[in-house]
Write a protein that holds these residues in place. Structure first.
Motif, PDB file in Angstrom:
ATOM      1  N   LEU A 433     -26.820 -52.439  -5.820  1.00 24.40           N
ATOM      2  CA  LEU A 433     -26.001 -51.483  -6.556  1.00 24.40           C
ATOM      3  C   LEU A 433     -25.427 -52.145  -7.797  1.00 24.40           C
ATOM      4  CD1 LEU A 433     -23.953 -49.908  -3.609  1.00 24.40           C
ATOM      5  CD2 LEU A 433     -25.974 -48.934  -4.729  1.00 24.40           C
ATOM      6  N   THR A 434     -25.160 -51.354  -8.805  1.00 21.40           N
ATOM      7  CA  THR A 434     -24.516 -51.855 -10.018  1.00 21.40           C
ATOM      8  C   THR A 434     -23.641 -50.753 -10.587  1.00 21.40           C
ATOM      9  OG1 THR A 434     -24.915 -53.004 -12.117  1.00 21.40           O
ATOM     10  CG2 THR A 434     -26.336 -51.120 -11.613  1.00 21.40           C
ATOM     11  N   GLU A 435     -22.904 -51.067 -11.645  1.00 20.85           N
ATOM     12  CA  GLU A 435     -22.062 -50.081 -12.316  1.00 20.85           C
ATOM     13  C   GLU A 435     -22.405 -50.031 -13.792  1.00 20.85           C
ATOM     14  OE1 GLU A 435     -17.929 -50.736 -11.510  1.00 20.85           O
ATOM     15  OE2 GLU A 435     -18.092 -49.914  -9.484  1.00 20.85           O
ATOM     16  N   THR A 436     -22.385 -48.823 -14.329  1.00 25.13           N
ATOM     17  CA  THR A 436     -22.744 -48.600 -15.730  1.00 25.13           C
ATOM     18  C   THR A 436     -21.775 -47.593 -16.330  1.00 25.13           C
ATOM     19  OG1 THR A 436     -25.091 -48.977 -15.253  1.00 25.13           O
ATOM     20  CG2 THR A 436     -24.559 -47.825 -17.301  1.00 25.13           C
ATOM     21  N   ASP A 437     -21.271 -47.880 -17.520  1.00 27.32           N
ATOM     22  CA  ASP A 437     -20.431 -46.942 -18.244  1.00 27.32           C
ATOM     23  C   ASP A 437     -21.295 -46.084 -19.155  1.00 27.32           C
ATOM     24  OD1 ASP A 437     -17.846 -47.724 -17.295  1.00 27.32           O
ATOM     25  OD2 ASP A 437     -18.019 -49.545 -18.503  1.00 27.32           O
ATOM     26  N   GLY A 438     -20.959 -44.786 -19.227  1.00 22.46           N
ATOM     27  CA  GLY A 438     -21.738 -43.889 -20.062  1.00 22.46           C
ATOM     28  C   GLY A 438     -20.995 -42.602 -20.337  1.00 22.46           C
ATOM     29  N   PRO A 439     -21.672 -41.643 -20.930  1.00 20.78           N
ATOM     30  CA  PRO A 439     -21.016 -40.374 -21.282  1.00 20.78           C
ATOM     31  C   PRO A 439     -20.456 -39.614 -20.090  1.00 20.78           C
ATOM     32  CG  PRO A 439     -23.141 -40.594 -22.386  1.00 20.78           C
ATOM     33  CD  PRO A 439     -23.064 -41.704 -21.402  1.00 20.78           C
ATOM     34  N   ARG A 444     -21.328 -45.892 -10.423  1.00 21.09           N
ATOM     35  CA  ARG A 444     -21.924 -46.865  -9.509  1.00 21.09           C
ATOM     36  C   ARG A 444     -23.213 -46.257  -9.015  1.00 21.09           C
ATOM     37  NH1 ARG A 444     -19.946 -48.530  -3.499  1.00 21.09           N
ATOM     38  NH2 ARG A 444     -21.084 -46.617  -3.061  1.00 21.09           N
ATOM     39  N   HIS A 445     -24.312 -46.993  -9.155  1.00 24.03           N
ATOM     40  CA  HIS A 445     -25.622 -46.414  -8.842  1.00 24.03           C
ATOM     41  C   HIS A 445     -26.558 -47.486  -8.319  1.00 24.03           C
ATOM     42  CE1 HIS A 445     -27.642 -48.123 -12.477  1.00 24.03           C
ATOM     43  NE2 HIS A 445     -26.428 -48.058 -12.980  1.00 24.03           N
ATOM     44  N   VAL A 446     -27.666 -47.032  -7.749  1.00 21.98           N
ATOM     45  CA  VAL A 446     -28.651 -47.961  -7.213  1.00 21.98           C
ATOM     46  C   VAL A 446     -29.462 -48.585  -8.340  1.00 21.98           C
ATOM     47  CG1 VAL A 446     -28.840 -46.686  -5.043  1.00 21.98           C
ATOM     48  CG2 VAL A 446     -30.442 -46.205  -6.915  1.00 21.98           C
ATOM     49  N   LEU A 447     -29.922 -49.787  -8.095  1.00 16.07           N
ATOM     50  CA  LEU A 447     -30.904 -50.416  -8.969  1.00 16.07           C
ATOM     51  C   LEU A 447     -32.295 -49.927  -8.578  1.00 16.07           C
ATOM     52  CD1 LEU A 447     -29.404 -54.002  -8.982  1.00 16.07           C
ATOM     53  CD2 LEU A 447     -29.568 -52.464 -10.958  1.00 16.07           C
ATOM     54  N   PRO A 448     -33.226 -49.911  -9.504  1.00 14.90           N
ATOM     55  CA  PRO A 448     -34.563 -49.392  -9.182  1.00 14.90           C
ATOM     56  C   PRO A 448     -35.293 -50.284  -8.180  1.00 14.90           C
ATOM     57  CG  PRO A 448     -34.502 -50.299 -11.407  1.00 14.90           C
ATOM     58  CD  PRO A 448     -33.089 -50.263 -10.927  1.00 14.90           C
TER      59      PRO A 448
END
Length: 477
Positions: A433-439, A444-448
């Motif tokens: 899992l990782t976290e990404t900032d966006g619109p 928090r979402h899975v990695l591919p």
């Protein structure tokens, strides 16, 4: 590749028309005992991700004129990705997976499952009982339960479907297989592959020294999909470098939480194909597309003239990926979702808890959706390899119901409890899992789970608001 994992991957790779000589490039590993079920769910998950990764490595090697890189598939990454919607957090908030009226109900002769996550499906379900749309969920649930308890499952199924809603009576695998619906699906391949014409090879620039190595760099994908399976496929194509432009009908809203999970790497726009201007915009986009992925039930986009033959005639050399819930047969044109396909095909019956008083069960993940999504991405990748080598417009077709048959009848049996492969190893999904900032906020979402030596480790962009992008290809003009 370990012997315990060969069979499912070999089946899927053969269904994709892949060269068996490439299978030694694939290595699997990771914690054991994940996605536990009576059916071989982990085998399905691992195999679908494995062949998608291998197809990506194959195309990358072809475009870069280098040997096929090594592919390693980790069961932990796969299991986490197959439950991606459960791990998603949007500014710390967990999404809602199922609405209160999406559940099992007792009937006079067994069980029925409804799907009412979308407001229009909820309204149509309630309309069959003469209930208003604004009735609170607790009162609606009481009314549905009271009505369904005195009716047969098949009668409920037909009444709700006739009104445009979604309900499926629970069947055993034998009951499904013995009927015309199951027989129609059983007689089709897991991946149906068709060459539509003799269009010439479409030359794409070679990949020279890119890092990461993107097998779909410079390619464009029109994404006409929604919910999970299709968006998982196009999310994977975006990971691998494609410019993916998702198209939604303005009057058919997607669930924002679902888009937050599957919208990574893509752009999104609204387009009314019933409008002349919308049709013209689509034609302009199609003229620059390499791939069209369609995830609507048969008949939905064909009424706008978007048949595979028409798309190929208008854009020679295009690759078309198509999926539906029910595939061929009497239910081909019906709406459907993973949870309903599990119930109809007998998966829910197999996974039911012991005891007649319990409702049917469910798989530990929406594995038909996710598995079909990765298989569809793999089929598109292999079709692009075929187009690159031999030309031709190409069509690949899959369905959740056919993937269900693969799980029920063709994959090797799940390990028995108490064996080494049947016992769960320690597993912490945080590793994947990782976290990404966006619109849309902090996600928090899975990695591919798809990858090979040199492939990207994450998507290039987070999802943006649905319908917020311009109808143009990146770099166009």
């Amino acid at each position: 590749m370990s012997d315990a994992h060969v069979s499912g991957t070999r089946q899927a790779w053969a269904a994709l028309g892949g060269d068996p000589a490439l299978l030694p490039h694939l290595v699997t590993g990771g914690p054991a005992g994940l996605l536990p079920a009576r059916l071989p769910v982990m085998e399905l998950a691992r195999s679908s991700v494995a062949v998608c990764s291998l197809a990506a490595a194959e195309l990358a090697a072809l475009r870069a004129a280098r040997p096929v890189p090594r592919v390693r598939v980790d069961d932990g990454a796969v299991a986490t990705a197959f439950t991606s919607e459960r791990h998603l957090r949007i500014d710390g908030r967990a999404p809602t997976s199922f609405a209160p009226l999406s559940r099992f109900w007792r009937t006079a002769d067994g069980w029925v499952r409804t799907h009412a996550n979308y407001p229009h499906h909820r309204a149509r379900l309630l309309g069959t009982l003469g209930l208003p749309e604004d009735i609170p969920d607790p009162a609606a649930a009481d009314a549905v339960a009271a009505s369904f308890a005195g009716r047969r499952g098949d009668e409920i199924e037909e009444t709700v479907y006739a009104a445009g809603g979604l309900a499926v009576a629970a069947r055993t695998p034998g009951e499904w297989a013995a009927g015309p619906r199951g027989a129609a699906v059983r007689d089709t391949p897991l991946v149906d592959r068709v060459r539509l014409d003799d269009a010439p090879v479409r030359r794409t620039p070679p990949l020279t020294g890119e890092s990461p190595l993107l097998p779909l760099a410079g390619l464009r994908v029109l994404d006409l999909t929604r919910v999970i399976a299709g968006p998982v496929a196009t999310r994977t194509l975006a990971l691998l470098g494609a410019d993916v432009l998702r198209i939604d009908a303005p009057k058919l809203p997607e669930t924002p939480d679902a888009h937050s999970d599957t919208g990574f790497g893509k752009r999104s726009m609204d387009l009314d194909l019933a409008d002349r201007r919308g049709a013209d915009v689509f034609d302009e986009l199609l003229a620059g597309a390499d791939v069209v992925v369609i995830g609507y039930r048969p008949g939905s986009v064909e009424r706008f003239g978007l048949t595979p033959e028409s798309l190929a005639a208008r854009r020679p050399g295009v690759v078309i990926g198509r999926l539906s819930a029910w595939g061929h047969g009497p239910w081909a044109g019906r709406r459907g979702f993973d949870s309903l396909v599990q119930v109809a095909t007998g998966i829910a019956s197999v996974e039911a808890p012991d005891g007649a008083e319990h409702p049917p069960g469910a798989l530990p993940a929406q594995a038909l959706d996710h598995g079909t999504g990765y298989l569809l991405a793999a089929a598109v990748l292999r079709a692009l390899t075929g187009q690159h080598e031999e030309g031709g417009s190409r069509l690949v077709t899959l369905s959740l119901a056919r993937t269900a048959a693969w799980l029920l009848d063709e994959l090797p049996a799940a390990p028995r409890p108490g064996t080494r492969d049947g016992a769960a190893d320690p597993y912490d999904p945080e590793k994947w899992l990782t976290e990404t900032d966006g619109p849309l906020g902090r996600l928090r979402h899975v990695l591919p789970p798809v990858g090979f030596d040199g492939s990207p480790a994450d998507w290039s962009r987070p999802p943006g608001p649905l319908g917020s992008d311009a109808p143009v290809w990146l770099g166009a003009g």
